[in-house]
Design a protein around this motif. Structure first.
Motif, PDB file in Angstrom:
ATOM      1  N   TYR A  25       8.613  -5.271   2.259  1.00 38.68           N
ATOM      2  CA  TYR A  25       7.995  -5.017   0.957  1.00 38.68           C
ATOM      3  C   TYR A  25       6.671  -5.770   0.830  1.00 38.68           C
ATOM      4  CZ  TYR A  25       7.304  -5.656  -4.080  1.00 38.68           C
ATOM      5  OH  TYR A  25       6.764  -5.726  -5.335  1.00 38.68           O
ATOM      6  N   LEU A  74       3.470  -3.104  -0.157  1.00 36.90           N
ATOM      7  CA  LEU A  74       3.191  -3.084  -1.589  1.00 36.90           C
ATOM      8  C   LEU A  74       3.105  -4.464  -2.222  1.00 36.90           C
ATOM      9  CD1 LEU A  74       2.796  -1.281  -4.083  1.00 36.90           C
ATOM     10  CD2 LEU A  74       5.273  -1.347  -4.396  1.00 36.90           C
ATOM     11  N   LEU A  86       0.223  -5.797  -4.912  1.00 39.16           N
ATOM     12  CA  LEU A  86       0.497  -6.000  -6.340  1.00 39.16           C
ATOM     13  C   LEU A  86       0.173  -7.424  -6.777  1.00 39.16           C
ATOM     14  CD1 LEU A  86       3.889  -4.116  -6.790  1.00 39.16           C
ATOM     15  CD2 LEU A  86       1.631  -3.374  -7.552  1.00 39.16           C
ATOM     16  N   PHE A 124       5.972   4.075  -1.039  1.00 43.04           N
ATOM     17  CA  PHE A 124       5.833   2.711  -0.538  1.00 43.04           C
ATOM     18  C   PHE A 124       7.110   1.883  -0.568  1.00 43.04           C
ATOM     19  CE2 PHE A 124       3.228   3.160  -4.535  1.00 43.04           C
ATOM     20  CZ  PHE A 124       4.259   2.916  -5.432  1.00 43.04           C
ATOM     21  N   TYR A 125       8.203   2.362  -1.155  1.00 39.37           N
ATOM     22  CA  TYR A 125       9.454   1.600  -1.144  1.00 39.37           C
ATOM     23  C   TYR A 125      10.426   2.055  -0.049  1.00 39.37           C
ATOM     24  CZ  TYR A 125       8.438  -0.629  -5.654  1.00 39.37           C
ATOM     25  OH  TYR A 125       7.887  -1.379  -6.657  1.00 39.37           O
ATOM     26  N   LEU A 152      -5.446   3.462  -4.940  1.00 41.91           N
ATOM     27  CA  LEU A 152      -4.462   2.788  -4.092  1.00 41.91           C
ATOM     28  C   LEU A 152      -4.887   2.915  -2.635  1.00 41.91           C
ATOM     29  CD1 LEU A 152      -1.653   1.345  -4.214  1.00 41.91           C
ATOM     30  CD2 LEU A 152      -0.658   3.573  -3.638  1.00 41.91           C
ATOM     31  N   VAL A 208      -1.386   0.523   2.014  1.00 43.90           N
ATOM     32  CA  VAL A 208      -0.154   0.260   1.271  1.00 43.90           C
ATOM     33  C   VAL A 208       0.873   1.346   1.562  1.00 43.90           C
ATOM     34  CG1 VAL A 208       0.804  -0.019  -1.055  1.00 43.90           C
ATOM     35  CG2 VAL A 208      -1.451  -0.949  -0.525  1.00 43.90           C
TER      36      VAL A 208
END
Length: 402
Positions: free
Chosen positions: A22, A26, A30, A138-139, A363, A367
């Motif tokens: 993660y 991302l 963030l 992205f997850y 974005l 990412v």
């Protein structure tokens, strides 16, 4: 009593690997990116995420208010699957796909996010492999790693973001536990055709026969109603019975914090009784991954609502025109709220900062496991879209003033 600072807590190694995954994509963006820091600034055109920047559909509040009134009378109780909510969702899904889904095979949840968690926990063992299409949401990678499985990406064709059938066939092996597909596809906006999905089903049928077990498809259809040139996106469930459909109302209503959706077993799903019991157990064990009683009571009314697709399509067309005028390469989105654009600077992080200095937030493709690109969101307001279009029309001029 004070803690002994010479000792440390031992964390789950599986979760630690997922956290690192993660962070790699991302999380760091963030936390550290100047792009994220500018979000909320009234001067910027915010094209980063699929958040609403206009007033919500009025019908959402009306449905929720009515559900609150009912809940005040009946009580804010635990609801596993309110029958009328389950039936409304099942009827709409069956009508949309032309398949006869059973309400007992549809499990209300807190959106496609939690649906994917349930599917991965049900299907994947540590060391197994879950295939996914790259560039991914992205997850995906970190969520796959969170159950101890190995994420294995298969690159879409960058010319049109088409399905790489030969590559998928080659990627399937003895460790494959599931194939995760996402159509309409975030971040590219590609809608996989019925022909592509039929060919995928043939590949999986052959591979399942070879391995002596079914290889299930987890079909992330969060944007199935967010399409521009057809009534809805095709589903692999029409071609492959071992499919679990994931859906969320947050995208259809452009209200992501509602956290409500479902997972549905395709008609004829193998071992369906066992999978039902699995979901029945995983949802409460995972932290009560079911909608609130208010959400479930509102669902039959919410099922009839949808964001203004013509407005989203106009914004897409406006940005495509401006990007091409500025010399950018872009494949127009066929659905979703997003498009991927080739970055004129191979360093997409640096290019996102270039745009940020001109009050446009995007974005970076890094990412999304796709360096050298950037993603734009079509949920920005008309004012933001026009502001961004003005910057894109000018092309990439790194040495020029703002």
């Amino acid at each position: 009593m004070q803690a002994n600072n010479s000792m440390s807590v031992e964390f789950s190694s599986v979760r630690e690997q997922a956290r690192e995954e993660y962070e790699k994509f991302l999380g760091t963006f963030l936390r550290d990116s100047p792009v994220v820091a500018r979000r909320g600034d009234p001067k910027v055109a915010d094209l980063v995420f699929g958040d609403p920047h206009d007033p919500s559909l009025s019908g959402i509040a009306e449905a929720l208010h009515a559900a609150v009134d009912v809940s005040a009378d009946l009580g804010y109780r635990y609801l596993h699957h309110l029958p009328e909510a389950r039936e409304a969702a099942t009827d709409a899904l069956s009508q949309r796909t032309g398949l006869n889904f059973e309400s007992d095979d549809l499990f209300l949840n807190t959106g496609a996010f939690s649906g994917l968690v349930c599917c991965l926990q049900a299907l994947c063992d540590p060391g197994s492999e879950a295939l996914y299409l790259s560039p991914p949401w992205f997850y995906y990678r970190s969520m796959i790693k969170s159950v101890g499985a190995i994420p294995k990406g298969v690159d879409l064709n960058p010319e049109d973001w088409g399905l790489p059938l030969d590559a998928i066939k080659s990627a399937i092996g003895p460790k494959t536990s599931a194939v995760l597909i996402n159509s309409p596809h975030n971040p590219s906006g590609k809608v996989l055709s019925d022909e592509e999905l039929s060919a995928l089903a043939e590949i999986l049928t052959e591979a399942s026969r070879r391995l002596g077990r079914e290889i299930p498809i987890i079909s992330d259809e969060a944007y199935s109603r967010i399409v521009f040139d057809q009534a809805h996106a095709p589903t692999p469930a029409r071609h492959y019975a071992a499919t679990i459909v994931l859906y969320t109302y947050g995208k259809t209503l452009l209200a992501p914090s509602l956290r409500m959706g479902y997972m549905a077993l395709a008609p004829g799903f193998p071992d369906s009784a066992r999978m039902r019991r699995m979901f029945d157990a995983i949802q409460p064990m995972g932290g009560w991954l079911l909608p609130t009683c208010i959400g479930q009571r509102a669902l039959p009314q919410l099922e009839n609502l949808c964001v203004d697709l013509e407005q989203i399509k106009r914004r897409r067309d406006h940005l495509v025109s401006a990007l091409r005028e500025g010399g950018y390469r872009v494949v127009p989105a066929e659905g979703t709220f997003y498009m991927l654009v080739d970055s004129p600077d191979p360093d997409d992080i640096a290019f996102s900062l270039y745009l940020e200095s001109r009050d446009v937030l995007v974005l970076p493709g890094s990412v999304l496991e796709t360096p050298g690109t950037f993603r734009v969101s079509l949920t920005a307001s008309d004012r933001m879209i026009e502001q961004a279009a003005e910057v894109f029309r000018k092309g990439y001029t790194p040495e020029s003033p703002k």
